[in-house]
Design a protein around this motif. Structure first.
Motif, PDB file in Angstrom:
ATOM      1  N   GLU A  41      -7.985 -18.635  18.845  1.00 12.86           N
ATOM      2  CA  GLU A  41      -6.567 -19.007  18.857  1.00 12.86           C
ATOM      3  C   GLU A  41      -6.302 -20.175  17.923  1.00 12.86           C
ATOM      4  N   LEU A  42      -7.208 -21.157  17.939  1.00  9.59           N
ATOM      5  CA  LEU A  42      -7.050 -22.316  17.054  1.00  9.59           C
ATOM      6  C   LEU A  42      -7.179 -21.896  15.586  1.00  9.59           C
ATOM      7  N   GLN A  43      -8.084 -20.974  15.311  1.00  9.35           N
ATOM      8  CA  GLN A  43      -8.263 -20.496  13.939  1.00  9.35           C
ATOM      9  C   GLN A  43      -7.026 -19.756  13.444  1.00  9.35           C
ATOM     10  N   MET A  44      -6.403 -18.981  14.319  1.00  8.33           N
ATOM     11  CA  MET A  44      -5.180 -18.278  13.947  1.00  8.33           C
ATOM     12  C   MET A  44      -4.052 -19.270  13.668  1.00  8.33           C
ATOM     13  N   LEU A  45      -3.977 -20.312  14.489  1.00  6.20           N
ATOM     14  CA  LEU A  45      -2.954 -21.343  14.280  1.00  6.20           C
ATOM     15  C   LEU A  45      -3.223 -22.103  12.986  1.00  6.20           C
ATOM     16  N   PHE A  46      -4.503 -22.360  12.712  1.00  7.13           N
ATOM     17  CA  PHE A  46      -4.873 -23.032  11.469  1.00  7.13           C
ATOM     18  C   PHE A  46      -4.431 -22.197  10.272  1.00  7.13           C
ATOM     19  N   SER A  47      -4.673 -20.887  10.340  1.00  8.98           N
ATOM     20  CA  SER A  47      -4.280 -19.995   9.252  1.00  8.98           C
ATOM     21  C   SER A  47      -2.773 -20.029   9.027  1.00  8.98           C
ATOM     22  N   THR A  48      -2.008 -20.050  10.111  1.00  9.74           N
ATOM     23  CA  THR A  48      -0.545 -20.109   9.999  1.00  9.74           C
ATOM     24  C   THR A  48      -0.096 -21.406   9.348  1.00  9.74           C
ATOM     25  N   ARG A  49      -0.651 -22.518   9.805  1.00  7.61           N
ATOM     26  CA  ARG A  49      -0.288 -23.821   9.241  1.00  7.61           C
ATOM     27  C   ARG A  49      -0.701 -23.916   7.776  1.00  7.61           C
ATOM     28  N   GLN A  50      -1.845 -23.353   7.462  1.00  7.47           N
ATOM     29  CA  GLN A  50      -2.317 -23.387   6.076  1.00  7.47           C
ATOM     30  C   GLN A  50      -1.377 -22.606   5.165  1.00  7.47           C
ATOM     31  N   GLN A  51      -0.887 -21.479   5.661  1.00  8.07           N
ATOM     32  CA  GLN A  51       0.066 -20.692   4.880  1.00  8.07           C
ATOM     33  C   GLN A  51       1.358 -21.478   4.668  1.00  8.07           C
ATOM     34  N   GLU A  52       1.826 -22.162   5.709  1.00 12.65           N
ATOM     35  CA  GLU A  52       3.017 -22.993   5.574  1.00 12.65           C
ATOM     36  C   GLU A  52       2.787 -24.113   4.567  1.00 12.65           C
ATOM     37  N   TYR A  53       1.593 -24.669   4.589  1.00 16.18           N
ATOM     38  CA  TYR A  53       1.198 -25.750   3.685  1.00 16.18           C
ATOM     39  C   TYR A  53       1.360 -25.310   2.226  1.00 16.18           C
ATOM     40  N   TYR A  54       0.781 -24.149   1.893  1.00 19.25           N
ATOM     41  CA  TYR A  54       0.855 -23.666   0.519  1.00 19.25           C
ATOM     42  C   TYR A  54       2.259 -23.187   0.161  1.00 19.25           C
ATOM     43  N   MET A  55       2.952 -22.621   1.128  1.00 17.49           N
ATOM     44  CA  MET A  55       4.313 -22.158   0.865  1.00 17.49           C
ATOM     45  C   MET A  55       5.251 -23.318   0.567  1.00 17.49           C
ATOM     46  N   SER A  56       5.029 -24.472   1.212  1.00 13.66           N
ATOM     47  CA  SER A  56       5.881 -25.631   0.953  1.00 13.66           C
ATOM     48  C   SER A  56       5.743 -26.094  -0.489  1.00 13.66           C
ATOM     49  N   ILE A  57       4.523 -26.036  -1.014  1.00 15.08           N
ATOM     50  CA  ILE A  57       4.290 -26.400  -2.414  1.00 15.08           C
ATOM     51  C   ILE A  57       4.903 -25.356  -3.339  1.00 15.08           C
ATOM     52  N   ASP A  58       4.632 -24.079  -3.055  1.00 13.65           N
ATOM     53  CA  ASP A  58       5.142 -23.000  -3.903  1.00 13.65           C
ATOM     54  C   ASP A  58       6.665 -23.007  -3.955  1.00 13.65           C
ATOM     55  N   SER A  59       7.307 -23.283  -2.828  1.00 15.67           N
ATOM     56  CA  SER A  59       8.768 -23.303  -2.781  1.00 15.67           C
ATOM     57  C   SER A  59       9.336 -24.382  -3.697  1.00 15.67           C
ATOM     58  N   MET A  60       8.720 -25.572  -3.678  1.00 16.72           N
ATOM     59  CA  MET A  60       9.197 -26.650  -4.544  1.00 16.72           C
ATOM     60  C   MET A  60       9.030 -26.286  -6.015  1.00 16.72           C
ATOM     61  N   ILE A  61       7.930 -25.652  -6.340  1.00 16.78           N
ATOM     62  CA  ILE A  61       7.652 -25.319  -7.735  1.00 16.78           C
ATOM     63  C   ILE A  61       8.521 -24.164  -8.219  1.00 16.78           C
ATOM     64  N   GLN A  62       8.738 -23.184  -7.365  1.00 16.43           N
ATOM     65  CA  GLN A  62       9.458 -21.983  -7.789  1.00 16.43           C
ATOM     66  C   GLN A  62      10.975 -22.147  -7.766  1.00 16.43           C
ATOM     67  N   TYR A  63      11.512 -22.900  -6.798  1.00 18.49           N
ATOM     68  CA  TYR A  63      12.949 -22.854  -6.551  1.00 18.49           C
ATOM     69  C   TYR A  63      13.685 -24.181  -6.693  1.00 18.49           C
ATOM     70  N   HIS A  64      12.987 -25.264  -6.962  1.00 16.09           N
ATOM     71  CA  HIS A  64      13.655 -26.548  -7.057  1.00 16.09           C
ATOM     72  C   HIS A  64      13.791 -27.004  -8.508  1.00 16.09           C
ATOM     73  N   ASP A  65      14.515 -28.082  -8.667  1.00 17.65           N
ATOM     74  CA  ASP A  65      14.734 -28.670  -9.986  1.00 17.65           C
ATOM     75  C   ASP A  65      13.399 -28.916 -10.693  1.00 17.65           C
ATOM     76  N   PRO A  66      13.329 -28.723 -12.007  1.00 16.73           N
ATOM     77  CA  PRO A  66      12.056 -28.890 -12.723  1.00 16.73           C
ATOM     78  C   PRO A  66      11.377 -30.243 -12.525  1.00 16.73           C
ATOM     79  N   LEU A  67      12.159 -31.332 -12.433  1.00 17.76           N
ATOM     80  CA  LEU A  67      11.524 -32.631 -12.225  1.00 17.76           C
ATOM     81  C   LEU A  67      10.937 -32.739 -10.826  1.00 17.76           C
ATOM     82  N   GLU A  68      11.600 -32.167  -9.835  1.00 15.44           N
ATOM     83  CA  GLU A  68      11.025 -32.122  -8.488  1.00 15.44           C
ATOM     84  C   GLU A  68       9.720 -31.337  -8.517  1.00 15.44           C
ATOM     85  N   ALA A  69       9.757 -30.190  -9.192  1.00 10.81           N
ATOM     86  CA  ALA A  69       8.573 -29.330  -9.280  1.00 10.81           C
ATOM     87  C   ALA A  69       7.439 -30.025 -10.031  1.00 10.81           C
TER      88      ALA A  69
END
Length: 384
Positions: A172-200
């Motif tokens: 259960e902890l490993q599954m939760l870790f996987s979910t959080r890890q995906q959120e972690y990378y998605m937060s970075i990808d979202s800033m790079i893909q969809y935000h202002d170039p200087l923010e990215a």
């Protein structure tokens, strides 16, 4: 994340502080506001309060990829209040620093009038940003807060997993870790893909250890055509130009090195085969750990047109050849015995080993950094 140190902040909020690299990175002074008044395009005001610090130095630095450029400095008054009005020659990422370890990152554009409330504490720094032109700076604040929360969650989950003895709870902890890890990378990808170039730009060069070519290309593209005169664009273009020939779909740069018997072998001599360029060394533990898998794949696909070209970063021939023989590495091997100065390693911008580049029969790059199951999956596609 070599510019960042984790800071736990009040109100159950965690942020990242930004270490000023004045000892290791070049720090230059930009043209002062008084000297650039005639040509400057970006006028701005930063005012705020450094709580608990009277008569204290506040330094403004412009952040770029490999250096901090000194803008100016101000002194807080008896209540910690400070104000700076000036100009820059372009929209910029500015660090407001009260010491050499922490900073408030701001994105400064024409006409910005930003208010900053900085509250140092025993764990680091908490800050708030408001005012005209502060939206992008507040986006950075929101991202940093979210990133730090996820980073802390992952660290806590790692500790919990390592100490948990119940298999079901561990799962259960490993599954939760996987979910959080995906959120972690998605937060970075979202800033790079969809935000202002200087923010990215800020996120890419502060929160990722490997600056992916695709991310560099994305930010560069978002800056075109309006911001091609920007120094930030020039930074990205330089990285893009230096790496585009190593991207998937491009022809793999050719090289020639001695084999163990002294005869020369070129990568292009293997044209017509699918080739795995494997950068390794006899002193590399992870390389040795990977070899059983590589040997199994070589045995499986060799007769179907698969070849491996081992490029060693060894420094002496006995260690290199001795390891090949003792480990039973029966594929092609080359080396110039120049350690990290190995010519192909520099050509392919290798910064750590093992590192692999998969090349198709026509000499084009198919993939990079494949190991284990990922490499097997790719070969299954090529040799169904």
């Amino acid at each position: 994340m070599n510019r960042l140190i984790l800071l736990a902040l009040c109100l159950s909020i965690s942020l990242l502080g930004f270490a000023q690299k004045t000892n290791s990175a070049k720090t230059t002074k930009t043209t002062s506001s008084s000297k650039t008044a005639k040509t400057s395009k970006v006028h701005f005001t930063i005012e705020g309060k450094l709580q608990g610090y009277s008569k204290h130095l506040i330094v403004l630095n412009k952040f770029r990829l490999n250096k901090l450029e000194f803008i100016d400095s101000v002194i807080t008054n008896d209540t910690g209040y400070f104000k700076y009005t000036g100009s820059l020659n372009e929209a910029s990422i500015v660090y407001v620093q009260y010491n050499t370890k922490t900073a408030v990152p701001l994105i400064i554009e024409e006409g910005a009038n930003i208010q900053v409330h900085m509250i140092p504490n025993d764990q680091g720094l908490y800050y708030e940003v408001h005012g005209k032109g502060s939206e992008k700076s507040r986006n950075l604040f929101t991202f940093i807060k979210q990133f730090t929360r996820l980073n802390n969650d992952l660290a806590n989950l790692e500790r919990a997993i390592s100490s948990e003895s119940d298999p079901m709870k561990t799962y259960e902890l490993q599954m939760l870790f996987s979910t959080r890890q995906q959120e972690y990378y998605m937060s970075i990808d979202s800033m790079i893909q969809y935000h202002d170039p200087l923010e990215a730009y800020f996120v890419l060069f502060n929160f990722t250890q490997e600056h992916k070519f695709a991310d560099v290309r994305t930010i560069k593209t978002h800056m075109e055509p309006k911001q091609i005169q920007s120094n930030y664009y020039k930074d990205l273009k330089e990285i893009y130009d230096n790496n585009k020939l190593l991207e998937v779909g491009e022809m793999a740069p050719d090289f020639e090195l001695p084999q163990t018997d002294g005869s020369l072998l070129k990568l292009s001599d293997l044209r017509g085969k699918v080739v795995l360029i494997d950068f390794w060394a006899s002193w590399c533990g992870p390389c040795r750990a990977e070899f059983p898998n590589v040997k199994a794949l070589y045995a499986k696909y060799k007769s179907r047109g698969f070849e491996i070209l081992g490029v060693s970063l060894d420094k002496d021939k006995p260690s290199w050849v001795g390891s090949i023989n003792s480990l039973g590495l029966t594929w092609r091997h080359v080396s110039d015995l120049k350690y990290w100065s190995c010519a192909p390693a520099k050509l392919y911008k290798v910064t750590g080993i093992p590192f692999t580049v998969l090349v198709d029969k026509d000499g084009k790059i198919l993939a990079k950094g494949l190991r284990g199951e990922e490499l097997d999956a790719q070969l299954i596609k090529l040799f169904p």
